[in-house]
Design a protein around this motif. Sequence first.
Motif, PDB file in Angstrom:
ATOM      1  N   TYR A  31       1.978   1.303   6.528  1.00 23.64           N
ATOM      2  CA  TYR A  31       0.762   2.082   6.258  1.00 23.64           C
ATOM      3  C   TYR A  31      -0.200   2.080   7.438  1.00 23.64           C
ATOM      4  O   TYR A  31      -0.766   3.121   7.804  1.00 23.64           O
ATOM      5  CB  TYR A  31       0.063   1.561   5.001  1.00 23.64           C
ATOM      6  CG  TYR A  31       0.754   1.926   3.703  1.00 23.64           C
ATOM      7  CD1 TYR A  31       1.788   2.853   3.675  1.00 23.64           C
ATOM      8  CD2 TYR A  31       0.370   1.339   2.493  1.00 23.64           C
ATOM      9  CE1 TYR A  31       2.418   3.183   2.485  1.00 23.64           C
ATOM     10  CE2 TYR A  31       0.994   1.666   1.307  1.00 23.64           C
ATOM     11  CZ  TYR A  31       2.016   2.578   1.298  1.00 23.64           C
ATOM     12  OH  TYR A  31       2.634   2.909   0.112  1.00 23.64           O
ATOM     13  N   GLU A  32      -0.423   0.915   8.041  1.00 21.19           N
ATOM     14  CA  GLU A  32      -1.380   0.840   9.145  1.00 21.19           C
ATOM     15  C   GLU A  32      -0.907   1.675  10.337  1.00 21.19           C
ATOM     16  O   GLU A  32      -1.694   2.369  10.988  1.00 21.19           O
ATOM     17  CB  GLU A  32      -1.602  -0.614   9.561  1.00 21.19           C
ATOM     18  CG  GLU A  32      -2.316  -1.459   8.500  1.00 21.19           C
ATOM     19  CD  GLU A  32      -3.651  -0.852   8.077  1.00 21.19           C
ATOM     20  OE1 GLU A  32      -4.411  -0.403   8.982  1.00 21.19           O
ATOM     21  OE2 GLU A  32      -3.924  -0.808   6.866  1.00 21.19           O
ATOM     22  N   LYS A  81      -1.419   5.380   9.686  1.00 18.33           N
ATOM     23  CA  LYS A  81      -2.801   5.866   9.790  1.00 18.33           C
ATOM     24  C   LYS A  81      -3.149   6.305  11.213  1.00 18.33           C
ATOM     25  O   LYS A  81      -3.937   7.220  11.413  1.00 18.33           O
ATOM     26  CB  LYS A  81      -3.768   4.766   9.340  1.00 18.33           C
ATOM     27  CG  LYS A  81      -3.698   4.441   7.853  1.00 18.33           C
ATOM     28  CD  LYS A  81      -4.594   3.262   7.511  1.00 18.33           C
ATOM     29  CE  LYS A  81      -4.448   2.854   6.052  1.00 18.33           C
ATOM     30  NZ  LYS A  81      -5.279   1.665   5.720  1.00 18.33           N
TER      31      LYS A  81
END
Length: 472
Positions: free
Chosen positions: A215-216, A219
Amino acid sequence: MTDGAGFITYDESTMLLKKKFTWRDLRYWMLFTYLGWMHDAIYYRRVYFVHRERVPKPGVPLVVVANHQNALNDPLAIEFGFRSRIVSIFARGDIFANKFVGNFLKFLYILPAYRMRTEGLEGVERNRESFDEAHDRLLRGGTVAIFPEGTNQDKRWLGEFSQGYLRMAFGAAEKSGFTEDIKILPTAIHYSNYFHMQSDMMMVSGEPVSLMPYYELYKVKPRTAMREVNHRVRDEVAGLMLNITDLENYEAIDYLRGSYGVKFAKERGLRPGVLPEKLEADKELVAHLDALKAEKPEEAAEIYAETLRLKALTEKYGVRDWNYDCRCGKAMRVLWAAGLLLLLPLFAYALIPNVVAYFAPRRLVRKFDEMGGPFRLFAGGIQFALNALVVLPVMYGAVFVIDFFVFHWIYALVHFLALPWLGLFAWHYRLWCIKWRGARRFARASRTEEEMQEAIALRNRLWQRLDEVLNV
């Protein structure tokens, strides 16, 4: 009961509906149960689900990603393989153009997917609606399945993956504020035969891939995150299936897999009649052949040329590879013929009305056969769908009504319940006849035809050579 958006809401542990069943839900489960039985018990001889324990529990948002080698049969395999979940499968958007078909597919929770090369930019824009719907289903703990190769292959190999499934999966995560852990389940589907009813089918589940650790990265670098996950998922699927990457020699390798591969499996203590074990042996055999080509390309080329010569001679006389090992003497063939004659009255009885199920879809199926290539692989799915949804219900219902009024309700009921099994008997009786004719042709040709004698000698030399070069 369905919620306001029209989706079923489940209890995550028991998969029971939290609210009262609706009429729509009842119709869905009745149809699902009937088609699942037809699929697993009638259309296929045996169905295997390997590593079912790897499938996350119901309620976990799940994207099933699978190889695509058998057109309509692949989504059917997934639909009936995940019995504890309703699976929303992406299908070609153009088939939704027909209103009746589109409504029926939506009733089955199937979603349309549009492609740039066929629908253009307008179609791709319409994918947003499908993706939004898929996001909602995932975030309610649902399951979405997709075939990222984009089209079905006509060989046992894995094509390149598009990243549309990851845009959808990460999109659902983003919609949740990256609080939901979306999981990708790599899955391989494998068949003993692409075209024939009463073959074997298996699904293998890989280790689920959690998107949360990405997820990071997503982003800040979404393409990098999707590329890493896509590479990981595709490698997992490739490792689960039979992936013959040497397409130049595919025909020879596939023939060896189905002929010499039987001997190869047995000598490793594996049962060639059990599809998961045969797959294990086939993967090892293909790996050995690839290594041989890399180390000794000239010798591999000679082996493949001899294999194609053997294949051509075998097909010329209308026999199968098993005829070489299963020599049936005259006495055995006479007993075989006597058994077929003894069972002939039952075969004639079983044909009514099951013979209609065989011939009714033939005209449509023939069109796909004539188109060739990947289109041939639509034949099995079309035959299954037309028979299960139209031909068999109509014909079996008609037989029941006739029996009821002409004979007795007990006979009508017993005959009605026996009709599917009589149909299976008729199918296998036909195969027994074909095998008997093949054994007869082989016996005659091996005595009188020089080319058949050449094929026998060639096969013996080729098998011995393979034993030596593969260190069997």
